[in-house]
Scaffold this active site. Sequence first.
Site, PDB file in Angstrom:
ATOM      1  N   THR A 252      25.974 -36.428  11.293  1.00 16.43           N
ATOM      2  CA  THR A 252      25.237 -37.332  10.413  1.00 16.43           C
ATOM      3  C   THR A 252      24.546 -38.422  11.227  1.00 16.43           C
ATOM      4  OG1 THR A 252      27.112 -38.816  10.134  1.00 16.43           O
ATOM      5  CG2 THR A 252      26.943 -37.000   8.552  1.00 16.43           C
ATOM      6  N   GLY A 253      24.000 -39.406  10.523  1.00 15.22           N
ATOM      7  CA  GLY A 253      23.290 -40.485  11.195  1.00 15.22           C
ATOM      8  C   GLY A 253      24.156 -41.688  11.497  1.00 15.22           C
ATOM      9  N   ASP A 254      25.459 -41.622  11.162  1.00 11.91           N
ATOM     10  CA  ASP A 254      26.327 -42.769  11.466  1.00 11.91           C
ATOM     11  C   ASP A 254      27.728 -42.236  11.797  1.00 11.91           C
ATOM     12  OD1 ASP A 254      27.367 -45.423  11.675  1.00 11.91           O
ATOM     13  OD2 ASP A 254      25.868 -46.136  10.252  1.00 11.91           O
ATOM     14  N   ASP A 255      28.749 -43.099  11.771  1.00 13.04           N
ATOM     15  CA  ASP A 255      30.079 -42.683  12.205  1.00 13.04           C
ATOM     16  C   ASP A 255      30.549 -41.422  11.462  1.00 13.04           C
ATOM     17  OD1 ASP A 255      29.963 -44.984  13.721  1.00 13.04           O
ATOM     18  OD2 ASP A 255      31.296 -46.145  12.414  1.00 13.04           O
ATOM     19  N   SER A 286      26.721 -37.392  16.494  1.00 19.30           N
ATOM     20  CA  SER A 286      26.153 -38.555  15.814  1.00 19.30           C
ATOM     21  C   SER A 286      25.617 -39.544  16.840  1.00 19.30           C
ATOM     22  CB  SER A 286      27.241 -39.259  14.998  1.00 19.30           C
ATOM     23  OG  SER A 286      26.867 -40.597  14.721  1.00 19.30           O
TER      24      SER A 286
END
Length: 453
Positions: A252-255, A286
């Site tokens: 994904t785009g974060d943690d 990520s």
Amino acid sequence: MHDRGFSILLWFGVAVLLIHCLVSSVNADGVTCSGIVPMKHRDENISIADFGGVGDGVTLNTKAFREAIYRIRYLNRTGGALLYIPSGEYLTGPFNLTSRMTLYLARGAVLKATVDTNKWPLIAPLPSYGRGRERLGGRYMSFLHGDGLHDVIITGENGTIEGQGDIWWNMWRQRTLQYTRPNLVELKNSRDIIISNLTFKNSPFWNIHPVYCSNVVFNYLTIVAPADSPNTDGIDPDSSTDVCIEDTYISTGDDLVAVKSGWDEYGISYGRPSRGITIRRVTGSSPFAGIAVGSETSGGVEDVLAEHITLSNMGVGIHLKTNIGRGGVIRNITVSNVYMYKARKGIKISGDVGDHPDEKYNPNALPVLKDVTIKDVWGERVQQPGLVHGLKNAPFTGICLSNISFTGAPGMRNSPWQCSDVSGGAVQVSPLPCSELMSSQQAGECASSFAKW
Ligand SMILES: *[C@@H]1O[C@H](CO)[C@@H](O)[C@H](O)[C@H]1NC(C)=O
Ligand SMILES: *[C@@H]1O[C@H](CO)[C@@H](O)[C@H](O)[C@H]1NC(C)=O
Ligand SMILES: *[C@@H]1O[C@H](CO)[C@@H](O)[C@H](O)[C@H]1NC(C)=O
Ligand SMILES: *[C@@H]1O[C@H](CO)[C@@H](O)[C@H](O)[C@H]1NC(C)=O
Ligand SMILES: *[C@@H]1O[C@H](CO)[C@@H](O)[C@H](O)[C@H]1NC(C)=O
Ligand SMILES: *[C@@H]1O[C@H](CO)[C@@H](O)[C@H](O)[C@H]1NC(C)=O
Ligand SMILES: *[C@@H]1O[C@H](CO)[C@@H](O)[C@H](O)[C@H]1NC(C)=O
């Protein structure tokens, strides 16, 4: 060239070894989430088609879902009911789940969130956050929502929950968001939850958010969103206990996974920790962190075990983050058997991360961070091995590192460790960590962690 070929070869070797480990660890140790939540067979099986649900990708099915779930709640069968979603694309607005139900997505079934933001009701901010995480005031209800539930299973044959997050990401980018974006799934004050055998795509915000929950199992999930999608955390156990995440792929785009427990003065006064969190056999990539604790940890986070984690193309492999004003105790965190390929930082533990809800936070509410074991970590192409910055008036203690190897880009040395306001110990760590972690306190602070050395 020589170096590169060698490192690719090495990486393949590790991948093969790892697959072997995955298979043998499941079979040999039999360690799984099972036992935390009993599996339930339902007495009744109803199909969304019986409520007028149409899987043509364009018909709005909100009414069908709300009626089907009302029916399950109203019948209130002891054994509960299964809501069957046949193959097809079901466009719908957000809806509430109910207790004693299984939401079952057949192969090829897609629940597709409407992009009409007027169809998203607002709900109250969480008491432990005091406001929406992004914007003041309320926040958009999650796509699938539950409050005060027990015995809920969301599963199927790898069907998909599609958030169509683009429109929300663009509102964030253009700063036109009025309220905090919705999660794909949020379960609040709930217990005995299983979410398994599904794919989550393009969440508007954090994907899955169990908050004030207990006994929650996630396994065999695929969670994906573009690397540049803002704040699309994979799974964020928040002020929750006995949460187990296993055999899951997250990109994904974060943690990928971030364990939280509330925000500054609101989280401190709500005082609900996250405790007993297991993260096992999670794979992914990520631009932010793989395994994270924080930064909202005001209720405290303890007894976290993350093991057999495989990461590639990461911002930070392992990230423990907090800040002044947070308060809270982060302790007894163990991360082991991590394989990392390409990361800006291998390990980051720091006390200056994240923003504040408002100006009312107490700058004297310092977090405590102690008893962290990170061991058996193997990383390749890791630009910086580690950065550990405690707080001057609240140094981090008992940071115990063992059997860690980070190599830099082929033919290059990675930059040195950086540390301040921290104590602990290190054995078999390469490159050599900072002097703060090589001091004489090893025997005390890290005695149990280093028992085998
Ligand atoms: C539920 O009913 C559907 C048909 O509506 C059927 O295809 C499915 O196998 C049933 N599932 C269970 C668990 O009985
Ligand atoms: C459902 O049934 C249980 C007993 O089986 C009862 O305690 C509960 O109040 C009922 N819930 C509703 C919403 O009727
Ligand atoms: C969903 O549940 C919340 C409380 O849990 C309630 O406030 C809201 O009205 C419900 N929404 C719908 C659409 O039923
Ligand atoms: C589930 O579907 C996703 C794509 O939607 C795929 O990448 C993944 O491999 C599938 N998982 C299983 C176990 O079939
Ligand atoms: C998910 O799939 C696995 C493997 O097929 C199976 O063992 C497990 O029971 C499934 N989970 C649920 C909740 O049905
Ligand atoms: C630390 O956490 C683990 C779970 O990860 C737990 O089994 C253990 O009892 C905890 N130890 C202490 C001293 O609290
Ligand atoms: C060191 O860590 C690696 C994984 O990175 C593991 O395979 C190996 O067994 C560990 N060595 C010892 C002595 O525990």
